[in-house]
Design a protein around this motif. Sequence first.
Motif, PDB file in Angstrom:
ATOM      1  N   SER A   1      -0.403   3.529   6.896  1.00 57.53           N
ATOM      2  CA  SER A   1       0.530   1.884   6.661  1.00 57.53           C
ATOM      3  C   SER A   1       0.566   1.152   7.065  1.00 57.53           C
ATOM      4  O   SER A   1       1.149   0.292   7.244  1.00 57.53           O
TER       5      SER A   1
ATOM      6  N   SER B   1      -1.294  -2.005   5.271  1.00 51.36           N
ATOM      7  CA  SER B   1      -0.227  -2.490   4.697  1.00 51.36           C
ATOM      8  C   SER B   1       0.638  -3.197   5.192  1.00 51.36           C
ATOM      9  O   SER B   1       0.958  -4.349   4.751  1.00 51.36           O
TER      10      SER B   1
ATOM     11  N   CYS C   1      -0.315  -5.264  -6.013  1.00 53.07           N
ATOM     12  CA  CYS C   1       0.516  -4.591  -6.511  1.00 53.07           C
ATOM     13  C   CYS C   1      -0.107  -3.641  -5.674  1.00 53.07           C
ATOM     14  O   CYS C   1      -0.127  -3.702  -4.580  1.00 53.07           O
ATOM     15  N   ASP C   2       0.654  -1.960  -5.501  1.00 52.62           N
ATOM     16  CA  ASP C   2       1.273  -1.508  -5.094  1.00 52.62           C
ATOM     17  C   ASP C   2       0.292  -1.105  -4.084  1.00 52.62           C
ATOM     18  O   ASP C   2       0.224  -0.716  -2.944  1.00 52.62           O
ATOM     19  N   CYS C   3      -1.254  -0.556  -4.878  1.00 49.76           N
ATOM     20  CA  CYS C   3      -2.365  -0.599  -4.708  1.00 49.76           C
ATOM     21  C   CYS C   3      -3.378  -1.402  -3.239  1.00 49.76           C
ATOM     22  O   CYS C   3      -3.568  -2.262  -4.555  1.00 49.76           O
TER      23      CYS C   3
ATOM     24  N   HIS D   1      -8.412   1.800  -0.628  1.00 48.97           N
ATOM     25  CA  HIS D   1      -8.242   3.433  -0.790  1.00 48.97           C
ATOM     26  C   HIS D   1     -10.055   3.596   0.034  1.00 48.97           C
ATOM     27  O   HIS D   1     -10.750   2.744   0.238  1.00 48.97           O
TER      28      HIS D   1
ATOM     29  N   GLN E   1     -14.337   5.181  -5.451  1.00 43.26           N
ATOM     30  CA  GLN E   1     -12.665   5.630  -4.830  1.00 43.26           C
ATOM     31  C   GLN E   1     -12.305   7.348  -4.523  1.00 43.26           C
ATOM     32  O   GLN E   1     -12.810   8.361  -5.157  1.00 43.26           O
TER      33      GLN E   1
ATOM     34  N   ILE F   1      -5.821   6.723  -0.571  1.00 41.89           N
ATOM     35  CA  ILE F   1      -5.705   5.446  -1.224  1.00 41.89           C
ATOM     36  C   ILE F   1      -4.223   4.851  -0.524  1.00 41.89           C
ATOM     37  O   ILE F   1      -3.329   5.148   0.150  1.00 41.89           O
ATOM     38  N   MET F   2      -4.560   3.842  -0.251  1.00 44.05           N
ATOM     39  CA  MET F   2      -3.593   2.790   0.486  1.00 44.05           C
ATOM     40  C   MET F   2      -2.375   2.185   0.223  1.00 44.05           C
ATOM     41  O   MET F   2      -2.874   1.257  -1.345  1.00 44.05           O
ATOM     42  N   ARG F   3      -0.868   2.318   0.009  1.00 41.38           N
ATOM     43  CA  ARG F   3      -0.635   1.649  -0.530  1.00 41.38           C
ATOM     44  C   ARG F   3       0.998   0.842   0.296  1.00 41.38           C
ATOM     45  O   ARG F   3       0.796   0.940   1.224  1.00 41.38           O
TER      46      ARG F   3
ATOM     47  N   SER G   1       2.159   5.604   1.451  1.00 40.27           N
ATOM     48  CA  SER G   1       0.964   6.225   1.813  1.00 40.27           C
ATOM     49  C   SER G   1       1.482   7.310   2.831  1.00 40.27           C
ATOM     50  O   SER G   1       0.167   8.023   3.964  1.00 40.27           O
TER      51      SER G   1
END
Length: 275
Positions: free
Chosen positions: A170, A173, A188-190, A193, A200, A204-206, A212
Amino acid sequence: WSPEFWPHSWQRRCVRLLIKFSSRMRIFLKTEDEIQFLRTASHIASCALSEVGRNVVPLSSVGYLKAKATDIVVQLVSSKTQSIRNEQSFHIDLSFFLNGTYNDDFAGYSTLSKGDLLSVNCSTCYKGYYSFAASTFIVGGILDDHPFLTWVRDGLIRAQAKAVAGHPISEISHAFLSAMQEDTFNLCDCIGHGIGRYKQEFPIMRLSSALSGRRLLKEGMTLVIAPTIMSTTVRSRCSTMNHDDGHHNSFVPFGSTVVVRTGRSEILTSLETLS
């Protein structure tokens, strides 16, 4: 779990899909030999984007830029494999976004005008290992002429620095958001990755730390950090955009592939080589 043990063809297909999906759910730690393949793929992607950047001038066509990037890639791969025809596992995919809109006109009809923003996403595969790089160029200008792009670039640089073993995912981000300005864009959220054998991979980095999680980064993870933007700033200055839906307006202005290391991340597609 072997598909051959299932009696019906539809069951075998389901098992194969489950195995494939499960393999993508895993987080793969790369060996040094695998990272070397990623370095080569990343070097080729960086050179392709650098070649595009050298030829981004008014009246250039999208088709011409794609041809120049492809030529430099052919030369690089040929020098490494003696004959590009014998290199079956190499692949390159270039996507062009003109002022934030996807442009698939490679026939040479789309030309650039002074002040246009051209974003180029480059995905490469070398000996079965993928890499990704993205950069944005201002036609007839420099990047610092556009505050929005400098904010995204600086955010990505901050995020890259957090790809260090022992740090929570986290933090990547959070570092990116710390450079952004309020009400400038829709993010966008993502924003990233894993990458390697697949384009991919996990993690997945959010943006949300809850999504996350607190999973820690580990030595040998390979990641793409590539925030996807829907920018009202870019959209408002474009006189040629004909699409209003999110699919066409979302784009990746900058992106890089990094290796998680102890102490300091290893950046495979450096923004300095793309400017």
